[in-house]
Design a protein around this motif. Structure first.
Motif, short mmCIF file in Angstrom:
data_model
loop_
_atom_site.label_atom_id
_atom_site.label_comp_id
_atom_site.label_asym_id
_atom_site.label_seq_id
_atom_site.Cartn_x
_atom_site.Cartn_y
_atom_site.Cartn_z
N GLU A 30 56.51 11.76 3.04
CA GLU A 30 57.59 11.21 2.19
C GLU A 30 57.74 11.83 0.85
O GLU A 30 56.81 11.29 0.26
CB GLU A 30 58.13 9.96 2.56
CG GLU A 30 59.28 9.30 1.68
CD GLU A 30 60.46 9.88 1.85
OE1 GLU A 30 61.04 10.49 2.98
OE2 GLU A 30 61.22 10.24 0.64
N ALA A 38 67.90 6.96 3.24
CA ALA A 38 68.98 6.72 2.45
C ALA A 38 69.29 5.11 2.73
O ALA A 38 70.32 4.40 2.33
CB ALA A 38 70.30 7.41 3.45
N HIS A 54 74.53 -1.91 4.07
CA HIS A 54 74.87 -1.35 5.38
C HIS A 54 75.07 -2.39 6.56
O HIS A 54 74.57 -3.65 6.41
CB HIS A 54 73.34 -0.92 5.81
CG HIS A 54 73.11 0.46 5.20
ND1 HIS A 54 72.88 0.79 3.94
CD2 HIS A 54 72.92 1.84 5.79
CE1 HIS A 54 72.77 2.18 3.82
NE2 HIS A 54 72.61 2.50 4.94
N VAL A 55 75.79 -1.99 7.63
CA VAL A 55 76.17 -2.73 8.54
C VAL A 55 75.85 -2.20 9.61
O VAL A 55 75.89 -0.78 9.73
CB VAL A 55 77.51 -3.61 8.58
CG1 VAL A 55 77.79 -4.22 7.42
CG2 VAL A 55 78.69 -2.59 8.96
N ALA A 420 70.14 12.09 11.05
CA ALA A 420 71.61 11.72 11.41
C ALA A 420 72.53 12.69 11.48
O ALA A 420 73.70 12.57 12.07
CB ALA A 420 72.15 10.61 10.65
N ASP A 428 77.46 9.99 11.15
CA ASP A 428 76.08 10.16 10.36
C ASP A 428 75.85 8.41 10.02
O ASP A 428 76.29 7.90 8.97
CB ASP A 428 76.40 10.62 9.26
CG ASP A 428 75.21 10.86 8.37
OD1 ASP A 428 74.19 9.80 8.29
OD2 ASP A 428 74.99 11.84 7.38
N MET A 430 72.95 4.77 11.25
CA MET A 430 71.53 4.34 11.48
C MET A 430 71.38 4.63 12.73
O MET A 430 70.22 5.06 13.42
CB MET A 430 71.54 3.21 11.09
CG MET A 430 71.59 2.85 9.39
SD MET A 430 71.12 1.14 9.13
CE MET A 430 72.47 0.11 9.69
C1 FAD Z 1 75.33 3.65 0.55
C2 FAD Z 1 75.26 4.00 1.99
C3 FAD Z 1 75.87 3.27 2.95
C4 FAD Z 1 75.66 3.44 4.28
N1 FAD Z 1 76.12 2.54 5.27
C5 FAD Z 1 75.83 2.61 6.52
C6 FAD Z 1 76.32 1.46 7.43
O1 FAD Z 1 76.64 0.56 6.80
N2 FAD Z 1 75.76 1.77 8.58
C7 FAD Z 1 75.32 2.75 9.06
O2 FAD Z 1 74.93 2.87 10.43
N3 FAD Z 1 75.02 3.62 8.13
C8 FAD Z 1 75.08 3.70 6.92
N4 FAD Z 1 75.10 4.83 5.97
C9 FAD Z 1 74.14 5.96 6.61
C10 FAD Z 1 72.90 5.91 7.07
O3 FAD Z 1 71.89 5.36 5.90
C11 FAD Z 1 72.07 7.18 7.28
O4 FAD Z 1 72.97 7.65 8.36
C12 FAD Z 1 70.69 7.10 7.91
O5 FAD Z 1 69.91 6.45 7.17
C13 FAD Z 1 70.14 8.67 7.81
O6 FAD Z 1 68.84 8.80 8.15
P1 FAD Z 1 67.87 9.79 8.09
O7 FAD Z 1 66.62 9.79 8.64
O8 FAD Z 1 68.82 10.86 9.21
O9 FAD Z 1 68.20 10.47 6.87
P2 FAD Z 1 67.64 10.27 5.32
O10 FAD Z 1 67.64 8.86 5.23
O11 FAD Z 1 68.21 11.18 4.19
O12 FAD Z 1 65.89 10.81 5.39
C14 FAD Z 1 65.74 11.81 5.11
C15 FAD Z 1 64.33 11.65 4.28
O13 FAD Z 1 63.65 12.92 3.96
C16 FAD Z 1 63.05 12.69 2.61
N5 FAD Z 1 62.65 14.10 2.19
C17 FAD Z 1 63.49 15.09 1.68
N6 FAD Z 1 62.86 16.17 1.39
C18 FAD Z 1 61.40 15.92 1.90
C19 FAD Z 1 60.51 16.94 1.94
N7 FAD Z 1 60.42 17.97 1.46
N8 FAD Z 1 59.25 16.30 2.20
C20 FAD Z 1 58.99 15.09 2.65
N9 FAD Z 1 60.07 14.40 2.67
C21 FAD Z 1 61.33 14.76 2.20
C22 FAD Z 1 63.85 12.05 2.19
O14 FAD Z 1 63.44 11.70 0.71
C23 FAD Z 1 64.53 11.06 3.12
O15 FAD Z 1 63.73 9.89 2.71
C24 FAD Z 1 75.03 4.54 4.84
C25 FAD Z 1 74.28 5.56 3.83
C26 FAD Z 1 74.35 5.08 2.59
C27 FAD Z 1 73.73 6.09 1.54
#
Ligand code: FAD
Length: 453
Positions: A30, A38, A54-55, A420, A428, A430
């Motif tokens: 990470e 996120a 987040h909900v 996502a 997009d 959780m």
């Molecule tokens: C403010 C906010 C509110 C939200 N509200 C909701 C909600 O109410 N309900 C809901 O269901 N969803 C909500 N979401 C969306 C939800 O958070 C995301 O869809 C989900 O968390 C995405 O997860 P992910 O693992 O796909 O991506 P990410 O969480 O983006 O994870 C990708 C990871 O890769 C890491 N990374 C990047 N480059 C590298 C590298 N070169 N080497 C190693 N690691 C790296 C990043 O640091 C990050 O930790 C919200 C998002 C935000 C920002």
């Protein structure tokens, strides 16, 4: 078998948990100092703050399953039944809620009948919209080419029903307004959450900060099962070779049999071996990103008498009471103490126009507006006001994006994508992230020949 999971967001963490459970030797890399992607928390002025409220919904079955696996499902406060209080400035409060005992979609009928933010004719319009939505064939690719707002108008909706009802859900669920959102994703959300099963839209709110719920719980789960979890460790390059993969870090190389690339879309384009992704060229730009802003306001007294409240006809979209979760009161029993301070998070989605506004301007705009929508705030003192900005909160879930979302199976056998933003069929969220992590773990376990096909 050794797997490297690059990216410690929900997608990567879910994949990693599934792989350790199947006996794989797993290393999570990470880039940031903490896991959770996120969804994270930090401490400020003695309070634990989430980067953004987040909900979840009861229909987030895979996400809830993952929390169960981590042993933290009890940290979600799930509504016994779907209930959203909605208000306009200076107006009455109406409650969108399901009526127990009625099957979907009739379960929402009584609430719609009482929904005074729409006149009678507009409430009847909504029924027509619901009927049209239920007729859509969700797997029709043409739905992804259309804007939800355009379709809604064709289905008899007008500016008022869009503003006071459809956008209330669309902006919160898709982080974009109906006029900019893809019909395919909106139809999926409304059908899955509200129109097919009566309890699917019951809302869950974390009782603990996101860091504890996701990052810390997953890290413990993984370490307890022998996985290596490395934060502050970005993957810099992934190279396939005859025996598997070499993953380059800063000043170090790791070898693995398989790799899960669980980073955001634009990072995947940089990190994946050239030509290995099954995505159209330029996909990160086409997917784009959409921001979410959270205003954090601590009042010296209680100004909100609900756990969450949504607004129409106001720039304030959704307000959440975060007093207990942040540690402002010692226990949740104290959270509604009338004389106690109250910490509110104002969640502003689809925040393109606000994301670069200086905090002072946001304060100048939103504190008077909060006093307008929550009259008790007018007499209260503001003890703290600050802002969290997530510029790339989600991808821009507009028309034409379905084909831009990556197929999790790359062209390189043994390299699988998660996130996502990949082609989960979900917005997009959780739930989408967790589903993609589970898929990646399933896919990676397949024999290499099948996987690349
Ligand atoms: C403010 C906010 C509110 C939200 N509200 C909701 C909600 O109410 N309900 C809901 O269901 N969803 C909500 N979401 C969306 C939800 O958070 C995301 O869809 C989900 O968390 C995405 O997860 P992910 O693992 O796909 O991506 P990410 O969480 O983006 O994870 C990708 C990871 O890769 C890491 N990374 C990047 N480059 C590298 C590298 N070169 N080497 C190693 N690691 C790296 C990043 O640091 C990050 O930790 C919200 C998002 C935000 C920002």
């Amino acid at each position: 078998m050794r797997a490297i999971v690059a990216g410690g967001g929900l997608a990567g963490l879910t994949a990693a948990c599934s792989l350790v459970d199947r006996g794989w030797s797993v290393t999570v890399l990470e880039e940031r100092a903490r896991l959770g992607g996120a969804t994270f928390s930090f401490t400020r002025e003695g309070l634990v703050i989430d980067n953004g409220q987040h909900v979840l919904l009861r229909c987030y079955t895979e996400y809830l399953g993952w929390l169960r696996r981590l042993g933290v499902e009890h940290e979600i406060e799930m509504q016994p039944r779907f209930r959203i209080p909605v208000q306009r400035p200076g107006g009455n409060r109406y409650v969108l809620e399901r009526t127990p005992g009625l099957p979907a979609p009739l379960h929402l009928g009584p609430a719609l009948a009482r929904y005074g933010l729409l006149g009678l004719t507009d409430r009847l319009r909504v029924l027509r919209g619901v009927d049209e939505l239920r007729k859509l064939e969700l797997d029709n690719p043409a739905l992804d080419e259309q804007r939800f707002g355009t379709w809604l108008r064709r289905a008899g909706q007008n500016d008022r029903t869009i503003e006071a009802l459809w956008n209330l859900i669309t902006v919160a669920a898709l982080n974009t307004e109906a006029d900019n959102a893809a019909l395919s994703l909106c139809a999926m959300v409304f059908r899955t959450a509200l129109l097919e099963n009566a309890d699917s839209a019951d809302i869950g709110i974390p009782r603990v900060p996101l860091q504890r719920l996701h990052g810390e719980a997953a890290e413990k789960y993984l370490r307890d099962r022998g996985a290596s979890v490395r934060t502050d460790t970005p993957a810099r390059r992934i190279t396939p070779d005859a025996d598997g993969f070499t993953v380059e870090l800063d000043g170090e190389r790791l070898e693995a049999d398989r790799v899960v690339l669980a980073v955001p879309a634009r990072k995947a384009a940089e990190l994946a071996p050239k030509g290995s992704l099954r995505t159209p060229s330029g996909y990160p730009e086409e997917l784009g990103t959409s921001p979410i802003l959270n205003l954090h306001v601590v009042y010296d007294r209680e100004v909100l008498d609900e756990q969450m409240l949504a607004f129409v006809d106001s720039p304030v979209q959704w307000v959440f009471d975060r007093t207990a979760i942040s540690g402002l009161t010692e226990s949740s029993d104290d959270a509604r103490k009338p004389s106690g301070a109250q910490y509110l998070a104002v969640s502003l989605s689809a925040a393109e126009e606000l994301i670069d506004e200086p905090t002072a301007n946001l304060r100048k705009t939103f504190l008077p507006e909060l006093s307008r929508v929550l009259p008790a705030a007018a007499a209260a003192n503001v003890e703290s006001f600050f802002v969290t900005r997530e510029r790339h909160a989600t991808f821009r879930q507009g028309p034409g994006t379905a084909v831009m979302r990556a197929n999790p199976a790359s062209k390189v056998p043994g390299l699988v994508l998660a996130g996502a933003w990949t082609g989960t069929g979900w917005p997009d969220t959780m739930e989408g992230a967790v589903r993609s992590g589970l898929d990646a773990a399933r896919l990676i376990g397949r024999p290499r020949l099948q996987e690349g096909t």
